[in-house]
Scaffold this active site. Structure first.
Site, short mmCIF file in Angstrom:
data_model
loop_
_atom_site.label_atom_id
_atom_site.label_comp_id
_atom_site.label_asym_id
_atom_site.label_seq_id
_atom_site.Cartn_x
_atom_site.Cartn_y
_atom_site.Cartn_z
CD GLU A 42 -2.63 1.43 2.52
OE1 GLU A 42 -2.23 0.86 3.55
OE2 GLU A 42 -3.62 2.18 2.47
NE ARG A 266 4.55 -8.09 10.06
CZ ARG A 266 3.49 -7.37 9.70
NH1 ARG A 266 2.30 -7.66 10.18
NH2 ARG A 266 3.62 -6.38 8.88
CE LYS A 276 3.34 0.47 5.20
NZ LYS A 276 2.19 0.11 4.37
#
Length: 565
Positions: A42, A266, A276
């Site tokens: 994104e 992850r 983020k």
RNA sequence: AGCCCGAUGGUGUAACGGUAGCACGAAAGAUUCUGAUUCUUUUAGUCUAGGUUCAAAUCCUAGUCGGGCUACCA
């Protein structure tokens, strides 16, 4: 497109569970043996080392199986996204050494997505809900209780179609209506309790401008984008695994290309954060200097720090791919970096904490040039000249007035080798009135030029140095862990992870002395300051008159380790 | 709490019913004009309890622990 060289493990490498699935599919000729992956960020932030794991996986699989890998921006939320990120993400992927086969944006599929929504409405598999956010939330039920059906759930196809098209044309305000999939409000998979497909957002999109005021949700956009691109293996992280039933549901009901989703764990690294949200906290709280602060695990920060793409790729291949949610030791990353830099970085001498040495038997006013090997690991790197004179600087901690037996460096009456130069013996330490050592008086042995004694005598220690007259001044920045704790997810009760921030993560050293060849060093070239570590000129703050070097990573140091015990 | 996912030396991983292996770390030593590099050696592991089987890290059941989901984010 031309494939980048993949990480250096070759045929002997074992396949991870995802590559096993891909290999099996190729073997079984699924999709005619075609392999097509995608990396779907994104555009709402900078890429980090965790993304690198995903990039290496997706692009790596495409390369290894003769397939393709797309870059697709998942830009379905105009309020959070920006072209700034679209650009930085592309830069970072290329820097890592990969090139996408096709570049796409989910926003390019908005029209198709809209049409498919109408199709689902016609099949009575989607409906416009006109309840408030709060009502919808309350009706969702809980993990143990089923949800309740919306009073709008059984609207007619025509009414739904009409309302949905009016949503699109901008007749309604944000939040007035949503489009929902009509699945099962009692499902044990909360995700299947009539999930939202579209919401109204009167917001300008960085690519489609004001063309749309309804935007698809991730779950409705992602799988359909995969299908449009005929992605064979849609690889994502573990938290999406609960979404897979919905991913499959849309594809099945629409009867479109059957992409499959696979999930892997992850990356988590010790002593740092990897989200983020937390990066924003760091930047906004001025704990770091920006997204590309060399302490940040962002690719832009790591690049500025001096990490090489090869080191990151090798690291990603070393850590493997599993579904186990672990915590990888930062030293694994650092060792991959050292291994790469050891081979490629030219050696230079730099004194970070200078102590003046006067060589009393060296003729006054004279100097000479000595030959130094640029890289003992790479003969083709050649040699260079370094100036030597009567006054030099050495590292302050390379001298001890009262050294322990195992200290191989300089002390009163001790002899060491000056790297690539001469043997040097300390005669006297000069102190100021507070007792601080301000200068050393030493003698050298002219017979040992180049660093070897004709009489065959040995010295135990070799230290680095620079000529006082010829060296150039520089600022050097040393970095330490961002956090004082290994795992910020493991903070004691009630403590915020920011309390674990290491206030000493940056130390700025001024008045460092570098050998003169570093003054016109090509800024992008990593160098090893001998015995100190790997360094790179700071891309932002370094200028001709004001040299700034970042320490990429220190050398392993078994001596200081011993001292600690 | 319900559902989903996971668990192999300190860490990350391999073994796909048949000898638990590799890397990093750590420890010891050798070499060395970087206390680096390189090399040698050592170290230490199948979450627990049952079951299936000639044989289980692997299959089954239950438990424990860890992670995820319960956003008009992705």
């Amino acid at each position: 497109m031309s494939p980048a060289p993949q990480s250096d493990d070759s045929e002997s490498a074992k396949l991870d569970f995802i590559r096993e699935i891909v290999a099996r599919d190729v073997q079984a000729n699924t999709h005619q043996g075609r392999v097509h992956t995608r990396f779907p960020p994104e555009p709402n932030g900078y890429l980090h080392i965790g993304h690198a794991k995903s990039i290496c996986l997706n692009f790596g699989i495409a390369q290894e199986f003769g397939g393709k890998c797309n870059l697709r921006f998942d830009d379905t939320n105009p309020t959070k996204e920006d072209v700034e990120y679209v650009e930085s993400i592309q830069e970072d992927i290329r820097w890592l050494g990969f090139e996408w086969d096709e570049l796409h944006f989910a926003s390019d599929y908005f029209e198709q997505l809209y049409e498919w929504s109408c199709e689902l409405i016609r099949k009575e598999l989607a409906y416009v809900d006109s309840q408030t956010l709060e009502e919808i939330r309350q009706q969702r039920g809980t993990a143990t209780e089923p949800g309740q059906e919306s009073r709008y759930r059984n609207r007619s196809v025509d009414e739904n179609l009409d309302l949905f098209s009016r949503m699109r044309s901008g007749e309604f305000a944000d939040g007035e209506h949503v489009l929902r999939a009509r699945i099962d409000m009692a499902s044990k998979h909360l995700i299947l309790r009539d999930p939202l497909m579209y919401r109204i957002r009167h917001a300008e999109h960085h690519r489609t401008g004001n063309q749309w005021c309804i935007y698809p949700m991730y779950d409705y956009a992602h799988g359909q984008s995969d299908a449009i691109e005929e992605i064979t293996h849609s690889i994502c992280t573990l938290e999406f695994d609960t979404h897979r039933p919905l991913y499959d549901w849309f594809i099945e009901k629409l009867g479109i290309f059957p992409s499959h989703q696979y999930e892997f764990a992850r990356l988590n690294l010790t002593y740092t954060v990897m989200s983020k949200r937390k990066f924003i906290d760091l930047v906004d709280g001025n704990y770091v200097d920006g997204w590309d602060d060399p302490r940040m695990p962002t690719l832009s920060g790591m690049r500025r720090r001096g990490y090489t793409p090869e080191a990151i790729r090798n690291f990603c291949s070393e850590i493997g791919v599993t579904k186990y949610n672990g915590l990888t030791d930062l030293v694994v990353l650092e060792n991959a970096l050292r291994a790469d830099l050891n081979k490629r970085a030219e050696r230079r001498m730099a004194v970070l904490d200078p102590l003046r040495v006067v060589i009393t038997n060296y003729p006054e006013g004279e100097s000479e040039e000595l030959d130094a090997v640029n890289n003992p690991e790479d003969e083709s790197a050649g040699t260079r000249k370094i100036p030597f004179g009567r006054e030099i600087f050495i590292e302050r901690d390379d001298f001890m007035e009262d050294p322990p037996k195992k200290f191989f460096r300089l002390g009163p009456g001790r002899e060491v080798r000056l790297r690539w130069a001469y043997f040097l013996t300390c005669q006297e330490a000069i102190k100021d009135e507070d007792g601080n050592i301000v200068e050393l008086r030493c003698t050298y042995d002219p017979e040992t030029k180049g660093g070897n004694a004709p009489d065959g005598r040995k010295v135990k220690g070799t230290i680095h140095w620079v000529s006082a007259e010829h060296s150039v001044e520089a600022e050097v920045r040393l970095y330490d862990h961002l956090l004082k704790v290994e795992n910020p997810a493991d903070m004691p009760e009630g403590q915020d992870w920011k309390e674990a921030l290491n206030e000493n993560s940056l130390s700025v050293l001024k008045g460092c002395r570098l050998e003169p060849s570093l003054a016109d060093n090509d800024g992008a070239m990593p160098v090893q300051f001998e015995r100190k570590g790997y360094f790179i000129q700071d891309a932002r703050d370094s200028a001709a008159g004001h040299l700034v070097f970042n320490r990429t990573v220190s050398l392993k140091d078994s001596w200081s380790k011993k001292g600690r015990r």
